[in-house]
Design a protein around this motif. Structure first.
Motif, PDB file in Angstrom:
ATOM      1  N   PRO A  69       0.844  -1.163   0.157  1.00 60.77           N
ATOM      2  CA  PRO A  69      -0.108   0.048  -0.169  1.00 60.77           C
ATOM      3  C   PRO A  69       0.950   1.295   0.073  1.00 60.77           C
ATOM      4  O   PRO A  69       1.956   1.128   0.346  1.00 60.77           O
ATOM      5  N   PRO A  70       0.324   2.497  -0.380  1.00 57.28           N
ATOM      6  CA  PRO A  70       1.093   3.416  -0.226  1.00 57.28           C
ATOM      7  C   PRO A  70       1.605   4.022   1.057  1.00 57.28           C
ATOM      8  O   PRO A  70       1.054   3.534   2.038  1.00 57.28           O
ATOM      9  N   LEU A  71       2.736   4.791   1.102  1.00 58.64           N
ATOM     10  CA  LEU A  71       3.464   5.076   2.416  1.00 58.64           C
ATOM     11  C   LEU A  71       2.800   6.458   2.504  1.00 58.64           C
ATOM     12  O   LEU A  71       2.954   7.453   1.688  1.00 58.64           O
ATOM     13  N   ALA A  88     -11.564  10.992  -2.259  1.00 58.00           N
ATOM     14  CA  ALA A  88     -12.406  10.614  -3.364  1.00 58.00           C
ATOM     15  C   ALA A  88     -11.537  10.004  -4.478  1.00 58.00           C
ATOM     16  O   ALA A  88     -12.413   9.384  -5.238  1.00 58.00           O
ATOM     17  N   ALA A  89     -10.156   9.996  -4.668  1.00 54.89           N
ATOM     18  CA  ALA A  89      -9.696   9.218  -5.872  1.00 54.89           C
ATOM     19  C   ALA A  89      -9.414   7.778  -5.447  1.00 54.89           C
ATOM     20  O   ALA A  89      -9.276   7.045  -6.460  1.00 54.89           O
ATOM     21  N   CYS A  90      -9.604   7.424  -4.290  1.00 57.93           N
ATOM     22  CA  CYS A  90      -9.327   5.815  -4.058  1.00 57.93           C
ATOM     23  C   CYS A  90     -10.874   5.156  -4.591  1.00 57.93           C
ATOM     24  O   CYS A  90     -11.904   5.406  -4.051  1.00 57.93           O
ATOM     25  N   PRO A  91     -10.523   4.096  -5.461  1.00 57.59           N
ATOM     26  CA  PRO A  91     -11.926   3.557  -6.004  1.00 57.59           C
ATOM     27  C   PRO A  91     -12.458   2.557  -5.044  1.00 57.59           C
ATOM     28  O   PRO A  91     -13.427   2.024  -4.978  1.00 57.59           O
ATOM     29  N   LEU A  92     -11.822   2.419  -3.943  1.00 62.27           N
ATOM     30  CA  LEU A  92     -12.004   1.174  -2.886  1.00 62.27           C
ATOM     31  C   LEU A  92     -12.615   1.916  -1.400  1.00 62.27           C
ATOM     32  O   LEU A  92     -12.807   1.155  -0.731  1.00 62.27           O
ATOM     33  N   GLY A  93     -12.495   3.320  -1.458  1.00 70.28           N
ATOM     34  CA  GLY A  93     -12.963   3.809  -0.312  1.00 70.28           C
ATOM     35  C   GLY A  93     -12.204   3.421   0.887  1.00 70.28           C
ATOM     36  O   GLY A  93     -12.612   3.293   1.966  1.00 70.28           O
ATOM     37  N   ALA A  94     -10.649   3.338   0.460  1.00 69.14           N
ATOM     38  CA  ALA A  94      -9.892   2.794   1.582  1.00 69.14           C
ATOM     39  C   ALA A  94      -9.116   3.982   2.249  1.00 69.14           C
ATOM     40  O   ALA A  94      -8.298   3.791   3.198  1.00 69.14           O
ATOM     41  N   ILE A  95      -9.333   5.255   1.927  1.00 67.83           N
ATOM     42  CA  ILE A  95      -8.548   6.457   2.463  1.00 67.83           C
ATOM     43  C   ILE A  95      -9.475   7.117   3.183  1.00 67.83           C
ATOM     44  O   ILE A  95     -10.546   7.519   2.931  1.00 67.83           O
ATOM     45  N   ARG A 127      -5.429   8.244   6.622  1.00 68.82           N
ATOM     46  CA  ARG A 127      -4.864   6.710   6.897  1.00 68.82           C
ATOM     47  C   ARG A 127      -5.569   5.821   5.703  1.00 68.82           C
ATOM     48  O   ARG A 127      -6.761   6.112   5.251  1.00 68.82           O
ATOM     49  N   VAL A 128      -4.906   4.719   5.260  1.00 65.96           N
ATOM     50  CA  VAL A 128      -5.095   3.802   4.682  1.00 65.96           C
ATOM     51  C   VAL A 128      -5.599   2.662   5.039  1.00 65.96           C
ATOM     52  O   VAL A 128      -4.811   1.908   6.068  1.00 65.96           O
ATOM     53  N   ASN A 129      -6.723   2.178   4.660  1.00 64.51           N
ATOM     54  CA  ASN A 129      -7.105   0.914   5.190  1.00 64.51           C
ATOM     55  C   ASN A 129      -6.327  -0.309   4.470  1.00 64.51           C
ATOM     56  O   ASN A 129      -6.934  -0.608   3.219  1.00 64.51           O
ATOM     57  N   MET A 183      -6.064  -2.066  -3.151  1.00 63.99           N
ATOM     58  CA  MET A 183      -5.633  -2.823  -4.280  1.00 63.99           C
ATOM     59  C   MET A 183      -4.426  -2.461  -5.057  1.00 63.99           C
ATOM     60  O   MET A 183      -4.148  -2.793  -6.137  1.00 63.99           O
ATOM     61  N   PHE A 184      -3.664  -1.581  -4.094  1.00 61.84           N
ATOM     62  CA  PHE A 184      -2.197  -1.128  -4.775  1.00 61.84           C
ATOM     63  C   PHE A 184      -2.355  -0.576  -6.152  1.00 61.84           C
ATOM     64  O   PHE A 184      -1.386  -0.849  -6.770  1.00 61.84           O
ATOM     65  N   CYS A 185      -3.423   0.262  -6.375  1.00 63.72           N
ATOM     66  CA  CYS A 185      -3.487   0.812  -7.710  1.00 63.72           C
ATOM     67  C   CYS A 185      -2.790   2.083  -7.950  1.00 63.72           C
ATOM     68  O   CYS A 185      -2.582   2.398  -9.230  1.00 63.72           O
ATOM     69  N   GLY A 186      -2.391   2.696  -7.036  1.00 58.65           N
ATOM     70  CA  GLY A 186      -1.640   3.988  -7.155  1.00 58.65           C
ATOM     71  C   GLY A 186      -2.613   5.327  -7.495  1.00 58.65           C
ATOM     72  O   GLY A 186      -1.877   6.344  -7.760  1.00 58.65           O
ATOM     73  N   ASN A 187      -3.560   5.178  -7.398  1.00 60.19           N
ATOM     74  CA  ASN A 187      -4.601   6.159  -7.937  1.00 60.19           C
ATOM     75  C   ASN A 187      -4.494   7.318  -6.825  1.00 60.19           C
ATOM     76  O   ASN A 187      -4.472   8.454  -7.200  1.00 60.19           O
ATOM     77  N   CYS A 188      -4.255   7.208  -5.639  1.00 62.55           N
ATOM     78  CA  CYS A 188      -3.931   8.087  -4.494  1.00 62.55           C
ATOM     79  C   CYS A 188      -2.646   8.954  -4.820  1.00 62.55           C
ATOM     80  O   CYS A 188      -2.630  10.015  -4.682  1.00 62.55           O
ATOM     81  N   TYR A 189      -1.607   8.313  -5.209  1.00 67.71           N
ATOM     82  CA  TYR A 189      -0.349   8.955  -5.491  1.00 67.71           C
ATOM     83  C   TYR A 189      -0.438   9.881  -6.728  1.00 67.71           C
ATOM     84  O   TYR A 189       0.154  10.711  -6.898  1.00 67.71           O
TER      85      TYR A 189
HETATM   86 FE1  SF4 Z   1      -6.746   3.578  -2.801  1.00 70.67          FE
HETATM   87 FE2  SF4 Z   1      -5.401   2.513  -4.917  1.00 70.67          FE
HETATM   88 FE3  SF4 Z   1      -4.438   4.362  -2.781  1.00 70.67          FE
HETATM   89 FE4  SF4 Z   1      -4.791   1.753  -2.387  1.00 70.67          FE
HETATM   90  S1  SF4 Z   1      -3.393   2.540  -3.984  1.00 70.67           S
HETATM   91  S2  SF4 Z   1      -5.277   3.437  -1.138  1.00 70.67           S
HETATM   92  S3  SF4 Z   1      -6.694   1.294  -3.391  1.00 70.67           S
HETATM   93  S4  SF4 Z   1      -6.066   4.513  -4.320  1.00 70.67           S
END
Ligand code: SF4
Ligand code: SF4
Length: 369
Positions: free
Chosen positions: A199-201, A218-225, A241-243, A248-254
């Motif tokens: 997951p992101p640091l 809002a950027a996280c497709p899985l509502g993990a943030i 904080r990231v759940n 799913m390690f997609c990197g959208n948040c980055y």
């Molecule tokens: Fe959400 Fe993707 Fe970031 Fe994981 S890597 S917290 S799934 S946006």
């Protein structure tokens, strides 16, 4: 200069204005096409006009010197017209056989100082087509792997299959350097996919200074943030904080927030998927399916990835029927047999690929692994 009357944001110019005259004249009138030799397709129009398309493999990132050389060739043989395909091929169009022969001879004679072909002709019919790929470490910010480097290493090994028709059917190979997949890995015969596994640091000390927190959430497709507040050296700082269980390690948040990097030397690597296609010939289009979940990054020549791609390709070439695409062969013999023949270790990660795609792998008790 004043900005009035300046038209902007109008998209690319209409492609028709770049057609060579013979293509413009015969637009919508093409009657047939045949591959006369690897890399050369002959198009015949109902007007009697003929065009030979000569397909040349090219890299996605090239120097201006090479572009100049391509233009010089196009000026000499094609009245200044040339096109690039989505798979980074260069296509030269000529209208008679004499010019075709002269062009092919010319292309064959042009070599790099190390002796390798500058303009290899191929990629048609039952060949390995040029690899369509993404940007990798050279440009994008979320890659798990390089793109051009892996493609070069793989294509060097498969070069003989590019300029020949030795395979049962065409094999499209694609590479995307993260699972956002701006390449075509979801529908290619063999797909090389960069994956993050961590997951992101979250860099709490700088996040509030470089990111808009609602946007990141809002950027996280899985509502993990979710937003959070922490105390650093007696000061309250807004952060997130990231759940981890959801990520799913997609990197959208980055993409939204540079204080959430997820590239990692140990976590990042390659997954191999196979059996996808977009054509509906013989069988309907198919999604690619995961067969190798993880190979570590091994720059500069990625030997394990190259080994597996070659092994899958050559096992398919040895066992498939003529015209059968890789996914069709695997489905006919059964995925269990595919893993056995290719000597790929089967893991529980290989059982399912897309949620609700129940008819892809065997998900019943009859699955033999
Ligand atoms: Fe959400 Fe993707 Fe970031 Fe994981 S890597 S917290 S799934 S946006
Ligand atoms: Fe960037 Fe992902 Fe596309 Fe690679 S596949 S260029 S990392 S968005």
């Amino acid at each position: 200069k004043p900005m009035e009357n300046r038209i902007t944001d109008i998209g690319p110019p209409h492609y028709a204005q770049f057609f060579p005259p013979v293509i413009k004249k015969n637009y919508g009138k093409w009657k047939s096409h045949e591959i006369v030799q690897p890399g050369v397709i002959k198009y015949t129009s109902e007007t009697g006009d003929v065009v030979y398309a000569v397909r040349v493999g090219c890299a996605r990132l090239i120097t201006t010197d090479l572009v100049r050389e391509v233009c010089e060739i196009a000026d000499k043989y094609c009245d200044g017209y040339v096109r690039w395909t989505t798979r980074n091929n260069i296509e030269f169009h000529v209208t008679d056989e004499e010019k075709l022969r002269a062009l092919l001879d010319d292309l064959k004679g042009r070599k790099f100082p190390n002796g390798s072909y500058k303009f290899p002709v191929g990629g048609t019919g039952a060949s390995v087509t040029n690899i369509v790929h993404t940007q990798g470490w050279v440009h994008c910010h979320t890659p798990a792997i390089d793109a051009s480097g892996v493609v070069k290493a793989v294509m060097d090994e498969l070069f003989d299959y590019f300029g020949s028709h030795k395979l049962p059917a065409q094999v499209r190979i694609a590479l995307a350097c993260c699972l956002n997949m701006c390449g075509a890995v979801h529908c290619s015969d063999i797909a090389i996919l960069g994956i993050h596994r961590k997951p992101p640091l979250v860099e709490d000390d700088r996040l509030e200074h470089v990111c808009e927190i609602p946007l990141v959430v809002a950027a996280c497709p899985l509502g993990a943030i979710k937003p959070a507040t922490v105390e650093i050296e007696g000061k309250k700082k807004k952060t997130v904080r990231v759940n981890v269980d959801r990520c799913m390690f997609c990197g959208n948040c980055y993409t939204m927030c540079p204080a959430m990097p997820l590239a990692d030397g140990e976590g990042d690597g390659i997954a191999i998927l196979v059996g996808g296609k977009i054509s509906n010939r013989i069988s309907p289009p198919k999604f690619s399916k995961l067969v190798i979940p993880y190979i570590p990054n091994e720059p500069p020549r990625w030997p394990t990835t190259v080994k597996w791609v070659k092994k899958i390709l050559e096992t398919y070439a040895q066992h498939a029927r003529k015209y059968e695409r890789l996914g069709e062969w695997a489905e006919r013999i059964g995925w269990e047999r595919f893993f056995e023949l290719c000597e790929i270790p089967f893991t529980e990660k290989s059982i399912d690929d897309y949620r609700l795609a129940y008819d892809t792998y065997r998900t019943s008790l009859h699955f033999k692994f």
